[in-house]
Design an enzyme around this catalytic site. Structure first.
Site, mmCIF file in Angstrom:
data_model
loop_
_atom_site.group_PDB
_atom_site.id
_atom_site.type_symbol
_atom_site.label_atom_id
_atom_site.label_comp_id
_atom_site.label_asym_id
_atom_site.label_seq_id
_atom_site.Cartn_x
_atom_site.Cartn_y
_atom_site.Cartn_z
ATOM 1 N N GLU A 244 0.802 -1.225 0.000
ATOM 2 C CA GLU A 244 0.000 0.000 0.000
ATOM 3 C C GLU A 244 0.832 1.271 0.000
ATOM 4 O O GLU A 244 0.540 2.233 -0.711
ATOM 5 C CB GLU A 244 -0.972 0.002 1.184
ATOM 6 N N HIS B 298 -12.222 -4.038 7.944
ATOM 7 C CA HIS B 298 -12.718 -3.831 6.580
ATOM 8 C C HIS B 298 -13.984 -2.979 6.530
ATOM 9 O O HIS B 298 -14.741 -3.067 5.575
ATOM 10 C CB HIS B 298 -12.997 -5.177 5.896
HETATM 11 C C1 LIG Z 1 -2.691 -4.870 3.686
HETATM 12 C C2 LIG Z 1 -3.823 -5.480 2.940
HETATM 13 N N1 LIG Z 1 -3.943 -5.284 1.624
HETATM 14 C C3 LIG Z 1 -4.941 -5.847 0.927
HETATM 15 C C4 LIG Z 1 -5.891 -6.616 1.560
HETATM 16 C C5 LIG Z 1 -7.009 -7.284 0.760
HETATM 17 N N2 LIG Z 1 -6.691 -8.721 0.652
HETATM 18 C C6 LIG Z 1 -7.179 -9.611 1.528
HETATM 19 S S1 LIG Z 1 -6.534 -11.153 1.296
HETATM 20 C C7 LIG Z 1 -5.578 -10.604 0.016
HETATM 21 C C8 LIG Z 1 -4.668 -11.560 -0.696
HETATM 22 C C9 LIG Z 1 -3.658 -12.106 0.236
HETATM 23 O O1 LIG Z 1 -2.826 -12.963 -0.452
HETATM 24 P P1 LIG Z 1 -1.848 -13.939 0.323
HETATM 25 O O2 LIG Z 1 -1.032 -13.177 1.292
HETATM 26 O O3 LIG Z 1 -1.111 -14.717 -0.711
HETATM 27 O O4 LIG Z 1 -2.812 -14.888 1.159
HETATM 28 P P2 LIG Z 1 -3.894 -15.919 0.631
HETATM 29 O O5 LIG Z 1 -5.189 -15.191 0.529
HETATM 30 O O6 LIG Z 1 -3.426 -16.462 -0.664
HETATM 31 O O7 LIG Z 1 -3.955 -16.965 1.690
HETATM 32 C C10 LIG Z 1 -5.773 -9.251 -0.213
HETATM 33 C C11 LIG Z 1 -5.104 -8.475 -1.269
HETATM 34 C C12 LIG Z 1 -5.778 -6.762 2.953
HETATM 35 N N3 LIG Z 1 -6.683 -7.435 3.648
HETATM 36 N N4 LIG Z 1 -4.732 -6.214 3.610
#
Ligand SMILES: Cc1ncc(C[n+]2csc(CCOP(=O)(O)OP(=O)(O)O)c2C)c(N)n1
Ligand SMILES: Cc1ncc(C[n+]2csc(CCOP(=O)(O)OP(=O)(O)O)c2C)c(N)n1
Ligand SMILES: [Mg+2]
Ligand SMILES: [Mg+2]
Lengths: 324, 321, 324, 321
Positions: free
Chosen positions: C61, C130
């Site tokens: 971010e 959220h």
């Molecule tokens: C700092 C932040 N940015 C964006 C989001 C929105 N978001 C929630 S889960 C996610 C993907 C996360 O990917 P990863 O770390 O690979 O975990 P996975 O969901 O694959 O288990 C995003 C972008 C968030 N919750 N927090």
């Protein structure tokens, strides 16, 4: 009881708490042996308590705050320092989403007994990235408590309360009050959160303010007394919890209120106070509540500009005169 | 080779997480789960393998995809399901839900909705352990996507310089929401980044609980011995989409087929059977028992009450003011 | 002119600006081909304009915001998306210390023509991380402009103004208004910043609010009309610049003001508005200004709790009745 | 080997930064510089070597220790000194001061008071170059301490995946304020971290402008060719303390002596003389010319007016409202 500076009183409070409770420790950038804190508040503490408990960190604000959270929820009482208040922008997630919300979102399963110390304010010609006053952001973050000590006596009592508090406390200091002196007891004392201090009693108008502005308000009160205007000066000492009672009672007595802080005006803590007072003491107000704040600009560098930016005695006095 | 008992344990833990998630999916299908949902289905072996190498007093730091971590660490499925349903009997009294599912008493520091926000918290918990001399370790789970957030470098560094008892567990399921890791990570493995922080690291098959476990045992030993952090990258795959309504159409068919054919429960079961740790029948018995537990947990959750609205005002501070 | 959703109107605005000006581009997490944005606002745009101009980013971010700053000061017009408003905590340095302050601290040497889109608000049972409404933090950050569109017509006109503006614009959306429909012109039009929209005229009391609360206020106005109470509803549309004039004139007419937003109460934008109005229309106020906000807590998960948290029609109507 | 002209250029640039900083120190001694001050003295070869490999239309992103970057990139010493003194003729009209000293027209994106906050901005500027096809490169300076901040990993990653024309210049002067890098970095070199982001990297003697230059030439070529970022770690040393009143007593005597004996101006002068690019006399002539320039710049700054107080209200937005 000796006359000591705000800086010394704060250090004394930290030292006494560290001696009292071995779960208390300090962490932050350059707080240890080589520097003792950018404003020398922790100078000597690393020598006294060791580098383990007065811990120099990398320049990683969000992880400093987050490590404090992790330590707090597992039984320690961290006091983390963010070198300048402006840099807390980098730690907002850990402070506002984690520390502030954990007790709540986990349904009361944990306490987060940490303190984050940082320093606000201008007056040192160090410009836009080292001079801001951002306390209102945190006042708008439920779950945090906020201390804003402006006097040596208060800072010692409040830091102790902050450290012993089970909730996350934002402990805000101000660059230009570190050298202010006052009689401060040598022994242990605490100041409860949520109790304002009436720094001067008066009958005609109430001034409510924080940090350096309390000192300026006192000077103004002295000045105006000569003109026959009697000014009451209130220092909230903590913004959360907020002592509304002392303020509302004062306003009911004087009928007039001037709010003064160094924050930029729009959305400052003074806005909240104005909103509360007109809500709760509408019928007692004889004049609109006046706000004296910095203008809505970043903090400029040049002395001629910065002096203009920071509210001065003249503007405070003028605001009082405008409504009496 | 690990003991037979351990193999049974790994099978049981993997299956438990699976059955918990299937129960969640079932309740979700009945429209009983409010909000969103990030299922752990497909990644069970990671949580199982890591936590099986840990003690009760050790901590795990979880994520938005946290059910598996919490259940594997020993949280009560009743309270966990009740939480997901927003019930007052939930572990967070209905205040947290799926993204904040947490049971402190089971050694869970918290699930968090902010990607990568758990890493600094794990640093702090590990610092506690070190300063208090409790010798507890902290396993911090996070995704491939999380590795791109600023806290990753900050926290790996801090843990390394202070030799903290942390295990960084990257669950590399190749996607962050719909974004394939190839778009956002220049290297083949996330683990490569740990070298820069002098942190020992290893890449394992995250669908194989035994492989995960063996890496975890080594990492836990290193941490307990005071030799600092380790990073374990577990390659794994989500069975379903990222969140409740995501059909995950962005995943290439062959890739998905490959991974989905490698079921974590089947894999550890086969190993356990092959090593003579368990028979097909014993495995079935364990499944039945766990199914019953989840059935009961589901019933408990469904029958529990929703919190009274005014409870929204509680738990902000230790005391009201 | 067709009836389309807020989401479609917003997308139309983005699409038209991208077609008009090739320096405009979008960047953010999952805004591209595979997802089209968490709330599907950008769906189809990557197909139309290419992945270069609708750019999926890593989960970084602060660097997303900072890259937007760097691009903006070197001749592009980035529209960066932060997936949820709660996550802007991670980008506060780039937003508040860099984007907001650059023109000023560099003495006017550069413009920072960027837009940061993000979404606030609860109602989706996705809990504390959220669901927040953090607009007041940015209102307290000089140098930023802030748009808070609540209607389909407004969102299209405002996003265009935002993109063409030479200053950094925080473009805040709300989860529960994406599906609201309205007649929206197909052709190009812009809405100037700093012009409130009187969504309903009335004589007895003014309601000022943002996002979903404007829609609720309109429902309340309809309801109260049956009781003979005539309510004027004002939507500021932008918080910075703020249209004080329309509001003050309305208050001078009605003598009564209710402020309603989904923010937690202490330090909300409603505090600033209350402070301004009592300052500038003190003598016209027949009753204290009422604030209707969420309580000072994190946003809870369970539907029973979250419904209690978010201000509803009943509370808004009650606030009106309290002062008429 | 580089051309003689280049050697002269390197000597001139290094010296120019030196003389600028000496003038600043002089004015500071006269109590004419408000606020704090992070002198670039001792690190001149870094800014000189990097910028000498760049074009006018290329950009540099600076730091809190920014005077050297700005002057080396070609900013007007008059405006720069006036800025440091808080004068209306300053490049930022007196609004920025030492920590925000910037001259856009000379290709400086800005100095910043927030450590490590320049990296994301450099990513964005490089993205501009790439998207607009201008072929300009961005050199982003930052310290060893900055490398521990979250933006480091985020920005290195983003630049790597998009193959952006960035040169990451780590000025490793072994200290972040009073904190020795050994306390906060587990590896010998910061450069090691770039490997994790598949970013080519090199460690050079930051007191040797030629070494820095040669590394920069290669990095600039890579960037312009569309082959992405490079990290150059320059080992160097501050001549003085961190900021205005810091006596830097925390630095071990031998360490300080070693480094302070390796003066960047002397080093490049010696090389230039040895290579026959310049004579002692010519070198002296250049010095005289630059001294005069700084003298005049100082005079300009001192004689300029302070901004009128109400100017504090201008430049917040493009237009007032
Ligand atoms: C700092 C932040 N940015 C964006 C989001 C929105 N978001 C929630 S889960 C996610 C993907 C996360 O990917 P990863 O770390 O690979 O975990 P996975 O969901 O694959 O288990 C995003 C972008 C968030 N919750 N927090
Ligand atoms: C994010 C941030 N944290 C802390 C500070 C206070 N601070 C200013 S300079 C500095 C040290 C920076 O060290 P380094 O990056 O090595 O640069 P150097 O000063 O050695 O050139 C610190 C901690 C700051 N300005 N910004
Ligand atoms: Mg993933
Ligand atoms: Mg350094």
């Amino acid at each position: 009881m000796a006359e000591i500076t705000y800086r010394e009183a704060l250090k004394a409070g930290l030292r006494e708490e560290m001696a009292r409770d071995k779960t208390v420790f300090l962490m932050g950038e350059d707080i240890g042996l080589n520097w003792g804190g950018a404003f020398k508040v922790t100078k000597g503490l690393a020598e006294e308590f060791g580098e383990d408990r007065v811990r120099d960190t990398p320049i990683s604000e969000n992880t400093i705050a987050g490590a404090a959270v992790g330590a707090a929820i597992t039984g320690l009482r961290p006091v983390a320092e963010i070198m300048f208040g402006d840099l807390i922008t980098l730690a907002m997630d850990q402070v506002c989403n984690q520390a502030a919300k954990m007790r709540y979102m986990f349904g009361g399963q944990t306490s987060v007994p940490l303190v984050i110390r940082t320093v606000f304010g201008g007056g040192k010609n160090i410009a836009s990235h080292h001079s801001q006053s951002l306390e209102s952001w945190f006042m708008h973050t439920p779950g945090l408590k906020i201390a804003v000590p402006a006097f040596a006596y208060d800072v010692k009592g409040l830091i102790k309360t902050a450290i012993r508090d089970p909730d996350p406390v934002m402990f805000f200091e101000h660059k230009l009050v570190y050298d202010k002196k006052e009689e401060v007891p040598d022994e242990d004392y605490t100041i409860p959160f949520g109790e304002a201090s009436v720094k001067r009693e008066g009958a005609d108008v109430t001034i409510w303010g924080t940090f350096l502005m309390v000192h300026k308000a006192l000077a103004v009160a002295e000045e105006l007394a000569k003109e026959g205007i009697s000014v009451e000066v209130i220092d909230p000492r903590t913004l959360v919890p907020l002592d509304k009672k002392t303020l509302i009672e004062s306003v009911k007595k004087t009928g007039r209120l001037v709010l003064v802080t160094e924050e930029t005006k729009t959305g400052a803590t003074t806005a909240e106070i104005a909103a509360i007072v007109q809500e709760e003491a509408f019928d007692w107000l004889d004049a609109p509540i006046k706000r004296v704040n910095a203008p809505d600009t970043p903090v400029p560098f040049a002395p001629s500009l910065e002096e203009y930016f920071i509210p001065d005695e003249k503007r405070i006095a003028q605001a009082v005169r405008d409504i009496v | 080779m690990v003991s037979k008992k351990t193999l049974v344990e790994l099978y049981t833990r993997t299956l438990k997480v699976r059955l918990f998630e299937e129960k969640v999916w079932d309740l979700f299908g009945q429209n009983l789960v409010p909000g969103t949902l990030h299922l752990y289905l497909g990644q069970e072996a990671v949580a199982a393998g890591i936590t099986a190498a840990m003690k009760d007093s050790d901590w795990v730091q979880s994520t938005h995809r946290g059910h598996g971590h919490v259940i594997a660490k020993g949280a009560d499925p009743k309270k966990a399901l009740a939480e997901l349903l927003g019930k007052k009997t939930g572990s967070c009294k209905g205040k947290g839900g799926s993204m904040h599912i947490t049971e402190f008493d089971a050694g869970v520091l918290g699930a968090t909705g902010v990607v990568a926000s758990g890493l600094p918290i794990a640093v702090g918990a590990a610092l506690s352990s070190q300063m208090k001399g409790t010798n507890d370790v902290v396993a911090c789970f996070f995704g491939d996507g999380a590795s791109n957030n600023g806290t990753f470098g900050e926290s790996l560094n801090m843990a390394a310089i202070w030799k903290l008892p942390v295990i960084w567990v990257v669950e590399n399921n190749f996607y962050a929401m719909g974004t394939p890791i190839k778009l956002t990570c220049p290297s083949e493995n996330i683990a490569a980044r740990a070298d820069g922080y002098c942190t020992p690291n290893v890449v394992v098959d995250g669908n194989n609980a035994l492989e995960v476990y063996e890496a975890a045992v080594e990492a836990v030993k290193r941490a307990r011995d005071g030799d600092g952090p380790t990073l374990i990258e577990c390659k794994t795959y989500r069975k379903r989409g990222h969140s409740r309504f995501d059909p995950a159409k962005y995943r290439p068919k062959e890739e998905a087929e490959h991974w989905l054919s490698r079921d974590p429960v089947d894999i550890i079961k086969e190993i356990a059977i092959k090593e003579g740790a368990i028979t097909e029948k014993e495995a079935e018995k364990i499944r039945k028992k766990l199914e019953k537990e989840m059935e009961e947990a589901g019933k408990f959750a469904v029958e529990s009450d929703y919190p009274e609205p005014e409870k929204a005002l509680e738990d902000v501070y230790a005391e009201e003011f």
